[in-house]
Design a protein around this motif. Structure first.
Motif, mmCIF file in Angstrom:
data_model
loop_
_atom_site.group_PDB
_atom_site.id
_atom_site.type_symbol
_atom_site.label_atom_id
_atom_site.label_comp_id
_atom_site.label_asym_id
_atom_site.label_seq_id
_atom_site.Cartn_x
_atom_site.Cartn_y
_atom_site.Cartn_z
ATOM 1 N N ILE A 120 15.026 -6.071 -99.565
ATOM 2 C CA ILE A 120 14.035 -6.642 -100.126
ATOM 3 C C ILE A 120 13.107 -7.038 -99.356
ATOM 4 O O ILE A 120 11.714 -7.467 -98.518
ATOM 5 C CB ILE A 120 14.084 -7.880 -101.087
ATOM 6 C CG1 ILE A 120 14.924 -7.474 -102.353
ATOM 7 C CG2 ILE A 120 13.161 -8.632 -101.483
ATOM 8 C CD1 ILE A 120 15.897 -8.112 -103.317
ATOM 9 N N ALA A 121 13.554 -7.521 -97.928
ATOM 10 C CA ALA A 121 13.400 -8.624 -96.600
ATOM 11 C C ALA A 121 11.981 -7.146 -96.015
ATOM 12 O O ALA A 121 11.262 -7.226 -95.649
ATOM 13 C CB ALA A 121 14.156 -8.849 -95.786
ATOM 14 N N TRP A 122 13.249 -5.662 -96.075
ATOM 15 C CA TRP A 122 12.379 -5.165 -95.330
ATOM 16 C C TRP A 122 10.811 -4.452 -95.716
ATOM 17 O O TRP A 122 10.144 -3.732 -95.015
ATOM 18 C CB TRP A 122 13.209 -3.459 -95.077
ATOM 19 C CG TRP A 122 12.481 -1.979 -94.842
ATOM 20 C CD1 TRP A 122 12.212 -1.961 -93.723
ATOM 21 C CD2 TRP A 122 11.861 -1.265 -95.713
ATOM 22 N NE1 TRP A 122 11.676 -1.366 -93.794
ATOM 23 C CE2 TRP A 122 11.769 -0.264 -94.544
ATOM 24 C CE3 TRP A 122 12.047 -1.143 -96.547
ATOM 25 C CZ2 TRP A 122 11.161 0.829 -95.164
ATOM 26 C CZ3 TRP A 122 11.489 -0.001 -97.258
ATOM 27 C CH2 TRP A 122 11.027 0.989 -96.552
ATOM 28 N N ALA A 123 10.939 -4.051 -97.424
ATOM 29 C CA ALA A 123 10.017 -4.018 -98.446
ATOM 30 C C ALA A 123 9.100 -5.100 -98.530
ATOM 31 O O ALA A 123 7.944 -4.495 -98.578
ATOM 32 C CB ALA A 123 10.683 -3.557 -99.425
ATOM 33 N N VAL A 124 9.666 -5.920 -97.754
ATOM 34 C CA VAL A 124 8.571 -6.963 -98.566
ATOM 35 C C VAL A 124 7.647 -6.775 -97.496
ATOM 36 O O VAL A 124 6.341 -6.919 -97.012
ATOM 37 C CB VAL A 124 8.661 -8.264 -98.528
ATOM 38 C CG1 VAL A 124 7.733 -9.568 -98.381
ATOM 39 C CG2 VAL A 124 9.483 -8.553 -100.292
ATOM 40 N N SER A 125 7.721 -6.750 -95.658
ATOM 41 C CA SER A 125 7.215 -7.144 -94.846
ATOM 42 C C SER A 125 6.789 -5.015 -94.614
ATOM 43 O O SER A 125 5.720 -5.297 -93.492
ATOM 44 C CB SER A 125 8.391 -6.971 -93.308
ATOM 45 O OG SER A 125 9.212 -5.540 -92.951
ATOM 46 N N ALA A 170 4.980 -4.101 -97.102
ATOM 47 C CA ALA A 170 3.861 -3.666 -97.712
ATOM 48 C C ALA A 170 3.221 -5.056 -97.448
ATOM 49 O O ALA A 170 1.526 -4.636 -97.531
ATOM 50 C CB ALA A 170 4.243 -4.580 -98.810
ATOM 51 N N ALA A 171 3.221 -6.052 -96.547
ATOM 52 C CA ALA A 171 2.257 -6.864 -96.200
ATOM 53 C C ALA A 171 1.840 -6.305 -95.229
ATOM 54 O O ALA A 171 0.556 -6.198 -94.598
ATOM 55 C CB ALA A 171 3.015 -8.203 -95.738
ATOM 56 N N THR A 172 2.670 -5.276 -93.809
ATOM 57 C CA THR A 172 2.442 -4.783 -92.805
ATOM 58 C C THR A 172 0.848 -3.911 -93.662
ATOM 59 O O THR A 172 -0.296 -3.889 -92.783
ATOM 60 C CB THR A 172 2.783 -3.684 -91.969
ATOM 61 O OG1 THR A 172 3.898 -5.039 -91.517
ATOM 62 C CG2 THR A 172 2.843 -3.396 -91.442
ATOM 63 N N TYR A 225 4.765 -7.440 -88.198
ATOM 64 C CA TYR A 225 4.743 -5.799 -87.514
ATOM 65 C C TYR A 225 6.499 -6.268 -86.662
ATOM 66 O O TYR A 225 6.871 -5.009 -87.636
ATOM 67 C CB TYR A 225 3.668 -5.571 -86.995
ATOM 68 C CG TYR A 225 2.208 -5.317 -87.080
ATOM 69 C CD1 TYR A 225 2.408 -5.974 -88.409
ATOM 70 C CD2 TYR A 225 1.077 -4.533 -86.430
ATOM 71 C CE1 TYR A 225 0.689 -5.441 -89.202
ATOM 72 C CE2 TYR A 225 -0.092 -4.381 -87.013
ATOM 73 C CZ TYR A 225 0.080 -5.337 -88.366
ATOM 74 O OH TYR A 225 -1.547 -5.019 -89.084
ATOM 75 N N PRO A 226 6.631 -6.440 -86.141
ATOM 76 C CA PRO A 226 7.775 -5.700 -85.493
ATOM 77 C C PRO A 226 8.918 -5.738 -86.738
ATOM 78 O O PRO A 226 10.024 -5.113 -87.095
ATOM 79 C CB PRO A 226 8.542 -6.922 -84.833
ATOM 80 C CG PRO A 226 7.103 -7.304 -84.334
ATOM 81 C CD PRO A 226 6.369 -7.564 -85.717
ATOM 82 N N LEU A 227 8.741 -6.728 -87.759
ATOM 83 C CA LEU A 227 9.967 -7.132 -88.938
ATOM 84 C C LEU A 227 10.545 -5.958 -89.694
ATOM 85 O O LEU A 227 11.793 -5.247 -90.014
ATOM 86 C CB LEU A 227 10.071 -8.240 -90.131
ATOM 87 C CG LEU A 227 9.394 -9.793 -89.532
ATOM 88 C CD1 LEU A 227 8.867 -10.219 -90.137
ATOM 89 C CD2 LEU A 227 10.814 -10.037 -88.954
ATOM 90 N N VAL A 228 9.698 -4.779 -90.030
ATOM 91 C CA VAL A 228 9.251 -3.396 -90.604
ATOM 92 C C VAL A 228 10.974 -2.506 -89.823
ATOM 93 O O VAL A 228 11.740 -2.145 -90.294
ATOM 94 C CB VAL A 228 8.164 -2.621 -90.780
ATOM 95 C CG1 VAL A 228 8.212 -1.487 -91.005
ATOM 96 C CG2 VAL A 228 7.498 -3.750 -91.719
ATOM 97 N N VAL A 229 10.969 -2.416 -88.751
ATOM 98 C CA VAL A 229 11.361 -2.267 -87.637
ATOM 99 C C VAL A 229 12.777 -3.010 -87.146
ATOM 100 O O VAL A 229 13.813 -2.134 -87.565
ATOM 101 C CB VAL A 229 10.899 -1.381 -86.426
ATOM 102 C CG1 VAL A 229 11.453 -1.379 -85.149
ATOM 103 C CG2 VAL A 229 9.524 -1.055 -86.342
ATOM 104 N N LEU A 253 14.562 -13.255 -88.876
ATOM 105 C CA LEU A 253 14.457 -14.568 -89.334
ATOM 106 C C LEU A 253 13.315 -15.957 -88.193
ATOM 107 O O LEU A 253 13.092 -16.358 -88.608
ATOM 108 C CB LEU A 253 16.305 -15.784 -89.246
ATOM 109 C CG LEU A 253 16.602 -16.630 -89.677
ATOM 110 C CD1 LEU A 253 16.398 -16.494 -91.627
ATOM 111 C CD2 LEU A 253 17.952 -17.256 -89.292
ATOM 112 N N ILE A 254 13.868 -15.630 -86.817
ATOM 113 C CA ILE A 254 13.317 -15.926 -86.253
ATOM 114 C C ILE A 254 11.714 -15.707 -86.144
ATOM 115 O O ILE A 254 10.948 -17.275 -86.542
ATOM 116 C CB ILE A 254 13.328 -16.277 -84.723
ATOM 117 C CG1 ILE A 254 15.331 -16.841 -85.077
ATOM 118 C CG2 ILE A 254 12.710 -17.198 -83.726
ATOM 119 C CD1 ILE A 254 16.047 -16.496 -83.652
ATOM 120 N N LEU A 255 11.018 -14.683 -86.255
ATOM 121 C CA LEU A 255 9.539 -14.665 -86.279
ATOM 122 C C LEU A 255 9.457 -14.448 -87.704
ATOM 123 O O LEU A 255 8.555 -14.912 -87.711
ATOM 124 C CB LEU A 255 10.132 -13.232 -85.859
ATOM 125 C CG LEU A 255 9.973 -12.429 -85.024
ATOM 126 C CD1 LEU A 255 9.941 -10.251 -84.978
ATOM 127 C CD2 LEU A 255 9.301 -13.116 -84.408
#
Length: 141
Positions: free
Chosen positions: A11-16, A18-20, A46-50, A68-70
């Motif tokens: 979910i975190a990856w998919a949301v990041s 989608a936002a990107t 953007y780095p969250l996707v990776v 989490l920090i980003l």
């Protein structure tokens, strides 16, 4: 890695993602020039996707800890940006934000949904998913 943790990281990856893609749609397709605070939010999104993509592939939530920090820092920037757009006391801070003023809103759906609102929502979802992943792992340890 447990199934629930994998689902939360997905979910975190998919949301990041989608936002990107959403931010790229606004700037590259609709030709909205991002303000400086939008650029900072992109730097944290953007780095969250990776990060989450690699974490999912490796099935290792420890590699996602920087996410989490980003997402926390990016969320704070989004909140500040939204305040500049919507709270009159903060709006003067948005005038000196570069070539595009940060208090300008390209979209204003329903009178409250702006681009920083969308980014802030994404950062919040990502942050919460990550915290839930950590709690899930601690309860299973």
């Amino acid at each position: 890695m447990k199934q629930k943790s994998e689902t939360l990281l997905f979910i975190a990856w998919a949301v990041s993602l989608a936002a990107t893609l959403g931010s790229l749609f606004f700037s590259e397709i609709l030709r909205y020039t991002p303000c400086e605070l939008c650029w900072f939010q992109r730097i944290f999104m953007y780095p969250l996707v990776v990060i989450y993509g690699v974490s999912l592939i490796r099935k290792n939530t420890q590699t996602a800890l920087s996410g989490l920090i980003l997402s926390g820092i990016g969320g704070c920037i989004s909140i500040y940006h939204y305040l500049i757009q919507k709270v009159p006391a903060f709006q003067s801070a948005g005038d000196a934000c570069g070539t595009v003023p940060c208090n300008a809103a390209y979209i204003n759906w329903g009178g409250f949904v702006t681009i920083p609102f969308l980014a802030g929502t994404a950062f919040a979802i990502i942050f919460i998913c990550h915290v839930m992943t950590i709690r899930e792992q601690r309860s299973n340890a």
